[in-house]
Design a protein around this motif. Structure first.
Motif, PDB file in Angstrom:
ATOM      1  N   ARG A  95      36.176  28.152  28.983  1.00  0.00           N
ATOM      2  CA  ARG A  95      36.111  29.519  29.660  1.00  0.00           C
ATOM      3  C   ARG A  95      35.237  30.532  29.043  1.00  0.00           C
ATOM      4  O   ARG A  95      35.289  30.413  27.931  1.00  0.00           O
ATOM      5  CB  ARG A  95      37.502  30.088  29.843  1.00  0.00           C
TER       6      ARG A  95
ATOM      7  N   LEU B 203      34.756  34.138  28.442  1.00  0.00           N
ATOM      8  CA  LEU B 203      35.543  35.418  28.736  1.00  0.00           C
ATOM      9  C   LEU B 203      34.738  36.656  28.080  1.00  0.00           C
ATOM     10  O   LEU B 203      33.971  36.304  27.299  1.00  0.00           O
ATOM     11  CB  LEU B 203      36.967  35.070  28.266  1.00  0.00           C
TER      12      LEU B 203
ATOM     13  N   PHE C 100      45.832  37.407  25.727  1.00  0.00           N
ATOM     14  CA  PHE C 100      44.859  37.034  27.231  1.00  0.00           C
ATOM     15  C   PHE C 100      45.784  37.782  28.162  1.00  0.00           C
ATOM     16  O   PHE C 100      46.561  38.368  27.971  1.00  0.00           O
ATOM     17  CB  PHE C 100      45.381  35.635  27.576  1.00  0.00           C
TER      18      PHE C 100
ATOM     19  N   ASP D 182      44.295  33.398  32.186  1.00  0.00           N
ATOM     20  CA  ASP D 182      43.228  32.641  31.595  1.00  0.00           C
ATOM     21  C   ASP D 182      43.717  31.771  30.479  1.00  0.00           C
ATOM     22  O   ASP D 182      43.036  30.517  30.459  1.00  0.00           O
ATOM     23  CB  ASP D 182      42.274  33.665  30.735  1.00  0.00           C
ATOM     24  N   CYS D 183      44.766  31.810  29.864  1.00  0.00           N
ATOM     25  CA  CYS D 183      45.273  30.703  28.971  1.00  0.00           C
ATOM     26  C   CYS D 183      45.596  29.602  29.731  1.00  0.00           C
ATOM     27  O   CYS D 183      45.214  28.521  29.074  1.00  0.00           O
ATOM     28  CB  CYS D 183      46.605  31.261  28.074  1.00  0.00           C
TER      29      CYS D 183
ATOM     30  N   LYS E 161      44.232  28.397  32.441  1.00  0.00           N
ATOM     31  CA  LYS E 161      42.863  27.807  32.630  1.00  0.00           C
ATOM     32  C   LYS E 161      42.238  26.785  31.616  1.00  0.00           C
ATOM     33  O   LYS E 161      41.536  25.907  31.873  1.00  0.00           O
ATOM     34  CB  LYS E 161      42.186  28.712  33.055  1.00  0.00           C
TER      35      LYS E 161
END
Length: 191
Positions: free
Chosen positions: A14, A16, A46, A54-55, A57
């Protein structure tokens, strides 16, 4: 860029945006973060906003001691953004079983299965490497093995049966990855 090990699917990487105190316009949010700052060293916080944190994902992380790779080098940050895989780990709840079934024998059986899990995980990892060398990490074979890996790694929690399809098995002169470690049957409890 944020990822964790192992990372088998392109969507597990990801990109970010890092935030600092100045990014938070609300003074109350800034104060909360300042209080946390003294306890948060070498870690990621996160966001929990949105449909999927997000974690989650990132390789279906459930924050149970996962370690992440954070990379700020623009040369290594990917340009492509792949959809994260929707990990469907649906663990069997220990609360759904009567406590009489959680005896010493059941616990010994559960923990003894960890060796079998590691064998299957190792086989999947070896197959992934073979296919990645042959067709690239974004190949259909690698993506399929990445999904199988996510199922295998949670098999003890979910009770899932993990089967490596014949067409994904690769043989070479040194190792025969099609041996009997390609099926993992793990009942969580023996009544």
């Amino acid at each position: 860029m944020v990822s964790k090990n192992p990372c088998y699917l392109p969507g597990d990487i990801r990109v970010l945006r890092a935030m600092d105190f100045a990014d938070f316009r609300n003074p109350n949010d800034q104060k909360k973060l300042m209080k946390l700052e003294t306890n948060l060293i070498d870690c990621i916080v996160f966001s929990t906003k949105g449909k999927m944190p997000d974690c989650t994902k990132i390789a279906g992380s459930d924050l149970d001691g996962d370690e992440y790779l954070v990379c700020f080098d623009p040369e290594l940050v990917p340009d492509d953004d792949f959809e994260p895989y929707h990990y469907n780990a649906d663990p069997l709840s220990l609360n759904s079983f009567p406590s009489s079934k959680l005896d010493e024998k059941a616990m010994i059986h559960y923990f003894s299965q960890q060796n079998k899990i590691q064998q299957v995980v190792g086989t999947i990892d070896s197959l992934f490497t073979k296919w990645a060398d042959k067709n690239g990490i974004r190949s259909m074979e690698c993506v399929r093995l990445g999904k199988i890996f996510s199922k295998a790694i949670d098999a003890a929690k979910t009770g899932d049966i993990v089967i490596i399809p014949e067409h994904l098995k690769v043989k070479d002169d040194k190792n025969d990855f099609s041996r009997s470690r390609d099926i993992l049957l793990l009942p969580c409890f023996i009544p």
